[in-house]
Write a protein that holds these residues in place. Structure first.
Motif, PDB file in Angstrom:
ATOM      1  N   TYR A  33      -2.734   5.841   4.749  1.00 10.89           N
ATOM      2  CA  TYR A  33      -3.948   6.466   5.736  1.00 10.89           C
ATOM      3  C   TYR A  33      -3.253   6.527   7.135  1.00 10.89           C
ATOM      4  O   TYR A  33      -2.252   5.932   7.432  1.00 10.89           O
ATOM      5  CB  TYR A  33      -4.858   5.355   5.923  1.00 10.89           C
ATOM      6  CG  TYR A  33      -5.557   4.722   4.698  1.00 10.89           C
ATOM      7  CD1 TYR A  33      -4.916   3.753   4.077  1.00 10.89           C
ATOM      8  CD2 TYR A  33      -6.644   5.238   4.044  1.00 10.89           C
ATOM      9  CE1 TYR A  33      -5.900   3.049   2.765  1.00 10.89           C
ATOM     10  CE2 TYR A  33      -7.452   4.883   3.047  1.00 10.89           C
ATOM     11  CZ  TYR A  33      -6.706   3.613   2.432  1.00 10.89           C
ATOM     12  OH  TYR A  33      -7.336   2.874   1.205  1.00 10.89           O
ATOM     13  N   LEU A  45     -10.453   7.665  10.672  1.00 12.52           N
ATOM     14  CA  LEU A  45      -9.484   8.367   9.756  1.00 12.52           C
ATOM     15  C   LEU A  45      -9.272   9.822   9.723  1.00 12.52           C
ATOM     16  O   LEU A  45      -9.984  10.802   9.891  1.00 12.52           O
ATOM     17  CB  LEU A  45     -10.200   7.829   8.325  1.00 12.52           C
ATOM     18  CG  LEU A  45      -9.304   8.398   7.067  1.00 12.52           C
ATOM     19  CD1 LEU A  45      -8.089   7.586   6.828  1.00 12.52           C
ATOM     20  CD2 LEU A  45     -10.138   8.654   5.738  1.00 12.52           C
ATOM     21  N   GLN A  48      -5.992  10.714   4.071  1.00 12.21           N
ATOM     22  CA  GLN A  48      -5.798   9.804   3.230  1.00 12.21           C
ATOM     23  C   GLN A  48      -5.013  10.350   1.912  1.00 12.21           C
ATOM     24  O   GLN A  48      -5.436  11.149   1.302  1.00 12.21           O
ATOM     25  CB  GLN A  48      -7.010   9.028   2.518  1.00 12.21           C
ATOM     26  CG  GLN A  48      -6.637   8.123   1.389  1.00 12.21           C
ATOM     27  CD  GLN A  48      -8.096   7.417   0.979  1.00 12.21           C
ATOM     28  OE1 GLN A  48      -9.240   7.787   1.715  1.00 12.21           O
ATOM     29  NE2 GLN A  48      -8.257   6.595  -0.283  1.00 12.21           N
ATOM     30  N   VAL A  55      -6.282  12.909  -0.492  1.00  6.98           N
ATOM     31  CA  VAL A  55      -7.647  12.219  -1.293  1.00  6.98           C
ATOM     32  C   VAL A  55      -8.763  12.772  -0.164  1.00  6.98           C
ATOM     33  O   VAL A  55      -9.971  13.187  -0.530  1.00  6.98           O
ATOM     34  CB  VAL A  55      -7.822  10.759  -1.350  1.00  6.98           C
ATOM     35  CG1 VAL A  55      -9.158  10.192  -1.699  1.00  6.98           C
ATOM     36  CG2 VAL A  55      -6.740  10.319  -2.388  1.00  6.98           C
ATOM     37  N   ASP A  56      -8.283  12.803   1.017  1.00  4.96           N
ATOM     38  CA  ASP A  56      -9.489  12.958   2.179  1.00  4.96           C
ATOM     39  C   ASP A  56      -8.710  13.456   3.224  1.00  4.96           C
ATOM     40  O   ASP A  56      -8.198  12.743   4.048  1.00  4.96           O
ATOM     41  CB  ASP A  56     -10.342  11.754   2.191  1.00  4.96           C
ATOM     42  CG  ASP A  56     -11.656  12.057   3.352  1.00  4.96           C
ATOM     43  OD1 ASP A  56     -12.528  11.273   3.288  1.00  4.96           O
ATOM     44  OD2 ASP A  56     -11.470  12.824   4.165  1.00  4.96           O
ATOM     45  N   ALA A  98      -6.506   2.963  -3.770  1.00  6.08           N
ATOM     46  CA  ALA A  98      -7.872   3.525  -3.133  1.00  6.08           C
ATOM     47  C   ALA A  98      -9.110   2.982  -3.855  1.00  6.08           C
ATOM     48  O   ALA A  98      -9.927   3.439  -4.190  1.00  6.08           O
ATOM     49  CB  ALA A  98      -7.902   5.182  -3.028  1.00  6.08           C
ATOM     50  N   SER A  99      -8.876   1.636  -3.354  1.00  2.38           N
ATOM     51  CA  SER A  99     -10.345   0.985  -3.871  1.00  2.38           C
ATOM     52  C   SER A  99     -10.946   0.214  -2.574  1.00  2.38           C
ATOM     53  O   SER A  99     -10.181  -0.449  -1.741  1.00  2.38           O
ATOM     54  CB  SER A  99      -9.949  -0.068  -4.807  1.00  2.38           C
ATOM     55  OG  SER A  99     -10.834  -1.182  -4.944  1.00  2.38           O
ATOM     56  N   ARG A 100     -12.147   0.315  -2.617  1.00  2.00           N
ATOM     57  CA  ARG A 100     -12.870  -0.114  -1.489  1.00  2.00           C
ATOM     58  C   ARG A 100     -12.483  -1.845  -1.139  1.00  2.00           C
ATOM     59  O   ARG A 100     -12.799  -2.449  -0.220  1.00  2.00           O
ATOM     60  CB  ARG A 100     -14.296   0.028  -1.421  1.00  2.00           C
ATOM     61  CG  ARG A 100     -14.742   1.351  -1.514  1.00  2.00           C
ATOM     62  CD  ARG A 100     -16.304   1.334  -1.562  1.00  2.00           C
ATOM     63  NE  ARG A 100     -16.555   2.954  -1.890  1.00  2.00           N
ATOM     64  CZ  ARG A 100     -16.600   3.531  -2.862  1.00  2.00           C
ATOM     65  NH1 ARG A 100     -16.071   2.523  -4.023  1.00  2.00           N
ATOM     66  NH2 ARG A 100     -16.884   4.852  -3.084  1.00  2.00           N
ATOM     67  N   THR A 101     -12.130  -2.396  -2.322  1.00  2.00           N
ATOM     68  CA  THR A 101     -11.805  -4.001  -2.327  1.00  2.00           C
ATOM     69  C   THR A 101     -10.534  -4.321  -1.904  1.00  2.00           C
ATOM     70  O   THR A 101     -10.374  -5.541  -1.492  1.00  2.00           O
ATOM     71  CB  THR A 101     -12.038  -4.558  -3.782  1.00  2.00           C
ATOM     72  OG1 THR A 101     -11.286  -4.048  -4.406  1.00  2.00           O
ATOM     73  CG2 THR A 101     -13.390  -4.349  -4.088  1.00  2.00           C
ATOM     74  N   ASN A 102      -9.742  -3.310  -1.904  1.00  2.00           N
ATOM     75  CA  ASN A 102      -8.214  -3.407  -1.408  1.00  2.00           C
ATOM     76  C   ASN A 102      -8.196  -3.561   0.223  1.00  2.00           C
ATOM     77  O   ASN A 102      -8.561  -2.612   0.884  1.00  2.00           O
ATOM     78  CB  ASN A 102      -7.294  -2.594  -2.012  1.00  2.00           C
ATOM     79  CG  ASN A 102      -7.075  -2.835  -3.524  1.00  2.00           C
ATOM     80  OD1 ASN A 102      -7.307  -3.846  -3.993  1.00  2.00           O
ATOM     81  ND2 ASN A 102      -6.741  -1.934  -4.098  1.00  2.00           N
ATOM     82  N   GLU A 103      -7.501  -4.551   0.425  1.00  2.00           N
ATOM     83  CA  GLU A 103      -7.027  -4.801   2.080  1.00  2.00           C
ATOM     84  C   GLU A 103      -6.301  -3.799   2.315  1.00  2.00           C
ATOM     85  O   GLU A 103      -5.261  -3.523   1.655  1.00  2.00           O
ATOM     86  CB  GLU A 103      -6.597  -5.948   2.271  1.00  2.00           C
ATOM     87  CG  GLU A 103      -6.247  -6.345   3.742  1.00  2.00           C
ATOM     88  CD  GLU A 103      -5.395  -7.602   3.877  1.00  2.00           C
ATOM     89  OE1 GLU A 103      -5.428  -8.498   3.034  1.00  2.00           O
ATOM     90  OE2 GLU A 103      -4.952  -7.684   5.161  1.00  2.00           O
ATOM     91  N   GLN A 104      -6.455  -2.939   3.579  1.00  2.00           N
ATOM     92  CA  GLN A 104      -5.405  -1.880   4.122  1.00  2.00           C
ATOM     93  C   GLN A 104      -4.672  -2.845   5.248  1.00  2.00           C
ATOM     94  O   GLN A 104      -5.151  -3.687   6.044  1.00  2.00           O
ATOM     95  CB  GLN A 104      -6.317  -1.106   4.878  1.00  2.00           C
ATOM     96  CG  GLN A 104      -7.021  -0.273   3.974  1.00  2.00           C
ATOM     97  CD  GLN A 104      -7.964   0.897   4.886  1.00  2.00           C
ATOM     98  OE1 GLN A 104      -7.423   1.503   5.752  1.00  2.00           O
ATOM     99  NE2 GLN A 104      -8.911   1.535   4.462  1.00  2.00           N
ATOM    100  N   PHE A 106      -2.137  -2.463   8.398  1.00  2.00           N
ATOM    101  CA  PHE A 106      -1.834  -1.520   9.233  1.00  2.00           C
ATOM    102  C   PHE A 106      -0.238  -1.730   9.941  1.00  2.00           C
ATOM    103  O   PHE A 106       0.098  -2.840  10.159  1.00  2.00           O
ATOM    104  CB  PHE A 106      -2.803  -1.725  10.413  1.00  2.00           C
ATOM    105  CG  PHE A 106      -4.247  -1.193  10.190  1.00  2.00           C
ATOM    106  CD1 PHE A 106      -4.968  -1.491   9.401  1.00  2.00           C
ATOM    107  CD2 PHE A 106      -4.665   0.185  10.450  1.00  2.00           C
ATOM    108  CE1 PHE A 106      -6.363  -1.381   8.883  1.00  2.00           C
ATOM    109  CE2 PHE A 106      -5.943   0.728  10.374  1.00  2.00           C
ATOM    110  CZ  PHE A 106      -6.728   0.094   9.652  1.00  2.00           C
TER     111      PHE A 106
ATOM    112  N   LEU B  51     -17.653  -8.411  -0.137  1.00  2.00           N
ATOM    113  CA  LEU B  51     -17.800  -7.419  -1.076  1.00  2.00           C
ATOM    114  C   LEU B  51     -19.232  -7.734  -1.954  1.00  2.00           C
ATOM    115  O   LEU B  51     -19.798  -6.955  -2.243  1.00  2.00           O
ATOM    116  CB  LEU B  51     -16.592  -7.535  -1.837  1.00  2.00           C
ATOM    117  CG  LEU B  51     -15.440  -7.533  -1.197  1.00  2.00           C
ATOM    118  CD1 LEU B  51     -14.067  -7.593  -2.352  1.00  2.00           C
ATOM    119  CD2 LEU B  51     -15.238  -6.042  -0.831  1.00  2.00           C
ATOM    120  N   GLY B 101     -12.109   3.733  -0.556  1.00  2.00           N
ATOM    121  CA  GLY B 101     -11.039   3.277   0.269  1.00  2.00           C
ATOM    122  C   GLY B 101     -11.243   3.797   1.825  1.00  2.00           C
ATOM    123  O   GLY B 101     -10.697   3.220   2.551  1.00  2.00           O
TER     124      GLY B 101
END
Lengths: 115, 115
Positions: A33, A45, A48, A55-56, A98-104, A106, B51, B101
């Motif tokens: 990202y 953002l 991505q 993706v975006d 690209a999962s909402r549960t995965n930590e980003q 930085f 979550l 994500g």
């Protein structure tokens, strides 16, 4: 484990000049990202990537900003030409997928000042 | 679309006092919620995330947050703060109907812990 690397850490340019930022994500992270963080605001953002595909990029000002992630590892964000309002910190982050549960995770960011 | 509002831009507290940083969100669908911390000249670091399951979430450095669906809030708390907790704190939301994500960040709360 090495973190997300970014360079340069600081950059000062004149308006209408070009600038490029580099990001090396954590090894094995498929998603990358780029965020823009203007002083006093939260990160926004810009783009991505999932591996080397976009993706975006809905909030990327495509008339002046471009980004690529060749070979699905390192990434470069470019601004050409820069405007005064581009002054901000540019953050790169990566995650396993690209999962909402995965930590980003930085990087430290690149602080851009446009004069 | 989702949005995040951090109700306090600055929170000064004395060392060993309790603190609460407030975050409200808006979304028409279910969300995941996150709190990040940003120390000076560093990137963001995940403090905790909600979550599913228990609405009380415990994170690193003694922080916890409570998800309140009826009030659409996710306030961050710590019973006793240290000087080292001085930093910028960001609340973020990821809605289940958006690009996986993608997170929307609030504008941040500056926590200043005074001796």
């Amino acid at each position: 484990e090495a973190g997300v690397a970014q360079s340069p850490r600081y950059k000062i340019i004149e308006k209408r000049q070009s600038v490029a930022f580099w990001c090396n994500p954590i090894s094995g992270h498929a998603t990358l990202y780029w965020y823009q963080q203007i002083l006093g605001q939260g990160p926004k953002l810009l783009i991505q990537f999932q591996n080397n595909g976009v993706v975006d990029d809905s909030q990327l000002p495509k008339d002046r900003f471009s980004a690529e992630r060749l070979k699905g590892v390192d990434s470069t964000l470019k601004i050409q030409p820069a405007k005064l309002e581009d002054s901000a910190v540019y953050l790169c982050a990566s995650s396993l997928s690209a999962s909402r549960t995965n930590e980003q995770f930085f990087g430290p960011g690149t602080r851009l000042t446009v004069l | 679309a989702q949005s995040v509002t951090q109700l306090d831009s600055q929170v000064p507290v004395f060392e060993e006092a309790p603190v609460e940083l407030r975050c409200n969100y808006s979304s028409s669908v279910s969300v995941y919620l996150f709190w990040y911390v940003q120390y000076p000249n560093q990137g963001l670091q995940l403090l905790l995330k909600y979550l599913s399951g228990s609405t009380l979430v415990k994170g690193i450095n003694g922080f916890e947050a409570e998800f309140n669906k009826s009030q659409t809030s996710f306030h961050l708390r710590k019973p006793s703060v240290h000087i080292s907790d001085t930093a910028e704190y960001f609340c973020a939301v990821s809605a289940l109907d958006t690009n996986a994500g993608k997170s929307t960040f609030g504008d941040g709360t500056t926590l200043t812990v005074k001796p």
